[in-house]
Design a protein around this motif. Sequence first.
Motif, mmCIF file in Angstrom:
data_model
loop_
_atom_site.group_PDB
_atom_site.id
_atom_site.type_symbol
_atom_site.label_atom_id
_atom_site.label_comp_id
_atom_site.label_asym_id
_atom_site.label_seq_id
_atom_site.Cartn_x
_atom_site.Cartn_y
_atom_site.Cartn_z
ATOM 1 N N LYS A 112 -11.103 66.912 -7.931
ATOM 2 C CA LYS A 112 -11.682 67.841 -6.710
ATOM 3 C C LYS A 112 -12.682 67.140 -5.877
ATOM 4 O O LYS A 112 -12.719 67.442 -4.719
ATOM 5 C CB LYS A 112 -12.163 69.075 -7.469
ATOM 6 N N ASP A 130 -21.945 64.819 -13.108
ATOM 7 C CA ASP A 130 -21.371 64.745 -14.626
ATOM 8 C C ASP A 130 -22.155 64.546 -15.501
ATOM 9 O O ASP A 130 -22.961 63.411 -15.595
ATOM 10 C CB ASP A 130 -20.022 64.229 -14.794
ATOM 11 N N ASP A 157 -27.527 66.434 -16.529
ATOM 12 C CA ASP A 157 -26.895 67.902 -16.748
ATOM 13 C C ASP A 157 -26.959 68.794 -15.566
ATOM 14 O O ASP A 157 -28.136 69.082 -14.857
ATOM 15 C CB ASP A 157 -27.825 68.451 -17.827
ATOM 16 N N VAL A 178 -16.560 74.353 -13.942
ATOM 17 C CA VAL A 178 -17.150 74.062 -15.142
ATOM 18 C C VAL A 178 -16.334 73.640 -16.596
ATOM 19 O O VAL A 178 -15.227 73.862 -16.442
ATOM 20 C CB VAL A 178 -17.894 75.204 -15.610
ATOM 21 N N ILE A 211 -25.275 76.292 -15.006
ATOM 22 C CA ILE A 211 -24.874 75.525 -13.961
ATOM 23 C C ILE A 211 -24.427 76.114 -12.375
ATOM 24 O O ILE A 211 -24.962 75.860 -11.606
ATOM 25 C CB ILE A 211 -23.611 74.641 -14.237
HETATM 26 C C1 LIG Z 1 -13.302 71.081 -16.027
HETATM 27 S S1 LIG Z 1 -13.795 69.515 -16.163
HETATM 28 C C2 LIG Z 1 -14.283 69.001 -14.390
HETATM 29 C C3 LIG Z 1 -12.918 68.581 -13.657
HETATM 30 C C4 LIG Z 1 -13.270 67.838 -12.205
HETATM 31 N N1 LIG Z 1 -13.862 68.957 -11.478
HETATM 32 C C5 LIG Z 1 -12.046 67.464 -11.668
HETATM 33 O O1 LIG Z 1 -11.429 68.193 -10.934
HETATM 34 O O2 LIG Z 1 -11.617 66.291 -11.808
HETATM 35 C C6 LIG Z 1 -15.539 69.861 -16.477
HETATM 36 C C7 LIG Z 1 -16.465 68.501 -16.435
HETATM 37 O O3 LIG Z 1 -17.816 68.935 -16.644
HETATM 38 C C8 LIG Z 1 -18.560 68.012 -17.357
HETATM 39 N N2 LIG Z 1 -19.839 68.795 -18.055
HETATM 40 C C9 LIG Z 1 -19.783 69.299 -19.086
HETATM 41 N N3 LIG Z 1 -21.099 69.842 -19.233
HETATM 42 C C10 LIG Z 1 -21.855 69.486 -18.191
HETATM 43 C C11 LIG Z 1 -23.211 69.514 -17.759
HETATM 44 N N4 LIG Z 1 -24.110 70.391 -18.491
HETATM 45 N N5 LIG Z 1 -23.287 69.435 -16.603
HETATM 46 C C12 LIG Z 1 -22.768 68.656 -15.739
HETATM 47 N N6 LIG Z 1 -21.377 68.589 -15.999
HETATM 48 C C13 LIG Z 1 -21.050 68.817 -17.271
HETATM 49 C C14 LIG Z 1 -17.553 67.523 -18.186
HETATM 50 O O4 LIG Z 1 -18.119 66.194 -18.814
HETATM 51 C C15 LIG Z 1 -16.200 67.411 -17.610
HETATM 52 O O5 LIG Z 1 -15.920 66.388 -16.860
#
Ligand SMILES: C[S@@+](CC[C@H](N)C(=O)[O-])C[C@H]1O[C@@H](n2cnc3c(N)ncnc32)[C@H](O)[C@@H]1O
Length: 303
Positions: A112, A130, A157, A178, A211
């Motif tokens: 995205k 991320d 985070d 998320v 988030i």
């Molecule tokens: C659904 S995936 C995202 C997919 C991405 N938007 C894409 O389209 O390629 C969710 C992501 O959130 C990250 N994540 C998990 N906890 C997080 C946090 N507290 N803050 C930021 N990112 C986080 C994970 O590492 C993962 O890469």
Amino acid sequence: MEPLDRYRPIVDDFEAFIDACERPLPSAVRVNTIKTTVERVQTALADADIAVEPVDWHDGLFVLPKDSPGANWPYFHGWIHGQEEVSVIPATVLDPQPGDRVWDACAAPGSKTTQLAALMDDTGEVVATDNNLGRISALRTNTERLGATTVAVTHEDGRNHSLKPFGGEGYDRALVDVPCSCEGTIRKNPDTLEDWSLSHVEGISGVQKGILKRAVEVTEPGGTVVYSTCTFAPEENEAVLDYVLDEVACEIVDYDLPLNHAPGITEWQDETYDPSVADAKRIYPHHNDTGGFFCAKLEVPAE
Ligand SMILES: C[S@@+](CC[C@H](N)C(=O)[O-])C[C@H]1O[C@@H](n2cnc3c(N)ncnc32)[C@H](O)[C@@H]1O
């Protein structure tokens, strides 16, 4: 099919839903307009004997035939990116404009992020955050392969995001895709429900709330935030929206989605949610032969 049985009271045509969840997911590719055009990709894929089907509601998105090769030169040159149909919804709904400042709160591996950059003609700024270093490496590789030069990557985070966008106090838009229990990806990953537990759903819901709240806080008055998950659990969808409506100034707004869908639900077990969560959209696999998805559009009031 455990644990999807818990959704029997809310899913229209539950039998069709389960049938669809048991079928493999068609693969799709998005044309990367930063590097090429839809017409050039169509010619290149035809030359490689790959017979793609255009997706009628989204320009430059193609469903691949079942046996198509995973890697081909349009992929390596960054002309195309594997991205399933429902995954293009959030950036399309966010509708970033050239020159905007956008925060992508959970960005890796960058499907995205790079779609946002393409929609903005690779101008303005996309801050891609991320908290997982391994996944950030895939984010960087995809950003480079697809030629998205306006992306700045941060490892943190998302709940504590503090970087200000270049030349501004806050962002024009934020995308909040998320981490979730991924129930809607079962067609792609049949093992995805093996580790399902209610305690995980409830735990991840707390992260999602933090988030999304932060995204609203760092978005300028009059800005837009899109929240999405690939799961059906109301604890991770409507309950998160309901929480954020109480915590920070924002509203949930309706939007057009040219795909079959169901409204957000306003009651689940003992909970009642704000009526505006009905403007979120639930996409079940049997609606359009896709993965499952949830997407809501929020606006931050202008001052
Ligand atoms: C659904 S995936 C995202 C997919 C991405 N938007 C894409 O389209 O390629 C969710 C992501 O959130 C990250 N994540 C998990 N906890 C997080 C946090 N507290 N803050 C930021 N990112 C986080 C994970 O590492 C993962 O890469």
